[in-house]
Motif scaffolding. Structure first.
Motif, PDB file in Angstrom:
ATOM      1  N   GLN A   1       0.822  -1.200   0.000  1.00 36.93           N
ATOM      2  CA  GLN A   1       0.000   0.000   0.000  1.00 36.93           C
ATOM      3  C   GLN A   1       0.856   1.249   0.000  1.00 36.93           C
ATOM      4  OE1 GLN A   1      -2.383   0.639   3.505  1.00 36.93           O
ATOM      5  NE2 GLN A   1      -3.628   2.230   2.547  1.00 36.93           N
ATOM      6  N   CYS A   2       0.382   2.231  -0.739  1.00 33.91           N
ATOM      7  CA  CYS A   2       0.955   3.574  -0.691  1.00 33.91           C
ATOM      8  C   CYS A   2      -0.206   4.547  -0.826  1.00 33.91           C
ATOM      9  CB  CYS A   2       1.977   3.793  -1.800  1.00 33.91           C
ATOM     10  SG  CYS A   2       2.781   5.416  -1.736  1.00 33.91           S
ATOM     11  N   GLY A   3      -0.651   5.087   0.291  1.00 37.85           N
ATOM     12  CA  GLY A   3      -1.811   5.957   0.256  1.00 37.85           C
ATOM     13  C   GLY A   3      -3.054   5.206  -0.183  1.00 37.85           C
TER      14      GLY A   3
ATOM     15  N   LYS B   1       9.001   2.449  -2.263  1.00 35.83           N
ATOM     16  CA  LYS B   1       8.316   3.736  -2.148  1.00 35.83           C
ATOM     17  C   LYS B   1       9.106   4.691  -1.256  1.00 35.83           C
ATOM     18  CE  LYS B   1       5.284   2.276   1.663  1.00 35.83           C
ATOM     19  NZ  LYS B   1       3.873   2.106   2.087  1.00 35.83           N
TER      20      LYS B   1
ATOM     21  N   SER C   1       1.211  11.383  -6.967  1.00 37.20           N
ATOM     22  CA  SER C   1       1.737  10.133  -6.414  1.00 37.20           C
ATOM     23  C   SER C   1       3.162   9.854  -6.867  1.00 37.20           C
ATOM     24  CB  SER C   1       0.842   8.953  -6.821  1.00 37.20           C
ATOM     25  OG  SER C   1      -0.435   9.071  -6.256  1.00 37.20           O
TER      26      SER C   1
ATOM     27  N   ASP D   1       3.215   8.806  -0.707  1.00 30.56           N
ATOM     28  CA  ASP D   1       1.841   8.838  -0.209  1.00 30.56           C
ATOM     29  C   ASP D   1       1.398  10.291  -0.223  1.00 30.56           C
ATOM     30  OD1 ASP D   1      -0.514   8.850   1.204  1.00 30.56           O
ATOM     31  OD2 ASP D   1       0.179   7.477   2.774  1.00 30.56           O
TER      32      ASP D   1
END
Length: 223
Positions: free
Chosen positions: A128-130, A165, A205, A218
């Protein structure tokens, strides 16, 4: 992710390359130990699937040389089911996991995912990223809970950005993870794929770091 498959049996090698490619990775292959050793020395791979019974130079020797040279990529070795001593020798030589032949391709892919998560410090198959969710097992992406349609190249690029990320990745580095070694690696095409991804992901992003490359952030957090 860039994966090296080392297998001298042509049919099995082709099956491995196809399955791992379908899972969203860039795959290189070698059919003997000498070429495998060279590729692992000069190229950066995120993981290796290594058969032990190789011509020219056996898999254990290849693995030992890699580890002696400081190459730390995770290695999944393939062994004959009856050769239990090879499994022990492989682990002692620095293998991260082993799988006995014959095997189910889904099990190999699951073990490969586990190795990649371990190296990338991801505890699950979902990253997950944001608002962005990437499922490495099903090779799908969700944004705000809605499925996102990506091409294979877009998925590979996003996977690499998600895996690291917050880090700045150069166009050359991204290109190496996107294309096989024997293909034309034009880092300028990364700009095209980044542009396409930006149109599909939440605004901001993917950040451009001038003169260095790109990073995934994020957008709900300050950087």
């Amino acid at each position: 992710m860039r994966i090296l498959v080392v297998e001298d049996e042509p049919t099995l090698c082709d099956q491995l390359v196809r399955a791992i490619t379908a899972a969203g990775h860039t795959v290189e292959s070698a059919s003997d130990g000498v070429n495998a050793h060279y590729m692992g020395e000069v190229e950066d791979f995120d993981a290796v699937v290594l058969d032990l019974g190789l011509p020219a130079l056996d898999g254990l020797s290849v693995l030992r040389r890699w580890r002696a040279a400081g190459r730390t990529m995770p290695v999944l070795i393939l062994t004959a089911r009856s050769a239990w001593h090879e499994k022990v020798a492989g682990i002692d030589a620095g293998a991260d996991d082993y799988l006995a032949k014959p095997f189910h391709m889904e099990e190999l892919l699951a073990r490969l995912r586990a190795l990649l998560r371990r190296v990338g410090e991801h505890s699950s198959a979902q990253w997950q990223c944001g608002a962005i969710w990437l499922d490495t097992r099903q090779a799908r992406v969700l944004v705000d809970g809605l499925p996102l349609q990506l091409t294979s190249h877009e998925f590979k690029l996003l996977s690499q950005l998600m895996q690291r990320k917050g880090e700045v990745l150069s166009r050359t580095e991204l290109s190496e993870h996107l294309y096989p070694q024997d293909s034309d690696r034009d880092s300028n095409t990364i700009e095209v794929f980044v542009g396409r991804l930006r149109k599909k992901l939440p605004a901001g992003s993917i950040e451009t770091v001038r003169g260095l490359g790109y990073r995934l952030i994020d957008v709900g957090q300050s950087v």
